[in-house]
Design a protein around this motif. Structure first.
Motif, short mmCIF file in Angstrom:
data_model
loop_
_atom_site.label_atom_id
_atom_site.label_comp_id
_atom_site.label_asym_id
_atom_site.label_seq_id
_atom_site.Cartn_x
_atom_site.Cartn_y
_atom_site.Cartn_z
N LEU A 55 1.17 -1.65 0.16
CA LEU A 55 -0.16 -0.12 -0.49
C LEU A 55 0.81 0.63 0.33
O LEU A 55 0.44 2.37 -0.66
CB LEU A 55 -0.28 0.05 0.83
N LEU A 59 1.22 4.68 -2.87
CA LEU A 59 0.63 5.87 -2.11
C LEU A 59 1.75 6.92 -2.99
O LEU A 59 1.48 7.34 -2.87
CB LEU A 59 0.31 5.09 -0.65
N TRP A 140 -6.51 3.69 -7.45
CA TRP A 140 -7.12 3.49 -5.88
C TRP A 140 -7.79 2.48 -6.14
O TRP A 140 -7.41 1.61 -4.95
CB TRP A 140 -8.15 4.84 -5.58
N LEU A 143 -5.11 -0.16 -6.34
CA LEU A 143 -4.32 -0.94 -6.09
C LEU A 143 -5.15 -1.38 -4.29
O LEU A 143 -4.57 -2.02 -4.11
CB LEU A 143 -3.73 0.97 -5.27
N ALA A 144 -6.18 -0.90 -4.26
CA ALA A 144 -6.81 -1.74 -3.21
C ALA A 144 -7.09 -2.67 -3.49
O ALA A 144 -7.10 -3.87 -2.58
CB ALA A 144 -8.06 -0.84 -3.39
#
Length: 198
Positions: A55, A59, A140, A143-144
Motif C-alpha cells: 500500500l 501511494l 485507487w 491498488l485496493a
C-alpha cells in the motif's frame, strides 16, 4: 480490474509469496523449532506487514526511493545487516530444552511485520507489483484490489513454510539434527541476500 488481470495478479502473488526468501526461510525455521501455534503471529505479521508495504509503495513511497537513491542504498544496507543478524541468531540456536522454552521465541507479530519494510525481496515484489498491476486509469481501485489479492494469497502461501518446518519436527527431535538444520537455515537466510543486492 478485469477477471484476467485479477487472475494474473493472483498467480504473481502466489509465486512471489511461496518462493524462497528471507521471511519464508525464517518461517520454516520457526515452525521446526517452535511449532505452528507459536509461529502463527509471525505468519500474520508477514502478511500484514507486506500488505502495508505494498500500500505504501502504491501511494508513492516507491517514487521517493527512485527520486532519492541514497535512501534506497540505506534501506538495502540496513536490511542486509539485520538479515545477517537474524541468520546468525538462527544458525547459533540449538535444541530448546524445557529450561530454555520460556525465553526462546519466534519473531513476534510486530517484528515480522516491520521486517517486511527492510526485506529486500518484499521491496522488489512490491515495486514490481505496483508497476505492473496498478492501472493509471483507476489507480485507487486497482491498488485496493492488489492489496486484497496479495493479502488473501500471501497468508496461506507463507503458512506453508511454517507447516514445512512443523512437518520436520519429528526428524529434528534429535538435538544434533536440529543443530545442523538451524546452521543450514541460517546460511540459507544469509544467501537470500545475494540475488537481491546485486
Amino acid at each position: 480490474m478485469s477477471i484476467e488481470n485479477l487472475l494474473a495478479l493472483a498467480v504473481f502473488a502466489f509465486v512471489t509469496s511461496v518462493s524462497p526468501g528471507p521471511s519464508n526461510v525464517m518461517l520454516m525455521t520457526s515452525g521446526a523449532n517452535f511449532g505452528f501455534g507459536r509461529t502463527l503471529p509471525q505468519v500474520l505479521g508477514i502478511t500484514v506487514g507486506f500488505t502495508l508495504l505494498l500500500l505504501g509503495v502504491g501511494l508513492g513511497l516507491g517514487a521517493l526511493f527512485q527520486a532519492w537513491p541514497p535512501l534506497s542504498v540505506g534501506l538495502k544496507i540496513g536490511g542486509a545487516v539485520y538479515l545477517l543478524y537474524l541468520a546468525w541468531r538462527i544458525a547459533l540456536s540449538r535444541s530448546i530444552s524445557p529450561s530454555q522454552a520460556a525465553t526462546a521465541r519466534p519473531l513476534t507479530f510486530m517484528e515480522s511485520a516491520l521486517f517486511q519494510w527492510i526485506n529486500p525481496k518484499a521491496w522488489i515484489v512490491a515495486l514490481a507489483a505496483v508497476a505492473v498491476y496498478v492501472d493509471a486509469a483507476a489507480p485507487w481501485a486497482s491498488l485496493a484490489w492488489m492489496c486484497l489479492v496479495f493479502a488473501l494469497v500471501n497468508l496461506p502461501s507463507v503458512s506453508l513454510w511454517a507447516g514445512f518446518g512443523v512437518a520436520l519436527r519429528g526428524f529434528l527431535a534429535q538435538p544434533g539434527r536440529l543443530k545442523w538444520f538451524n546452521i543450514a537455515m541460517g546460511l540459507l537466510l544469509a544467501l537470500t541476500l545475494w540475488p537481491m543486492l546485486k
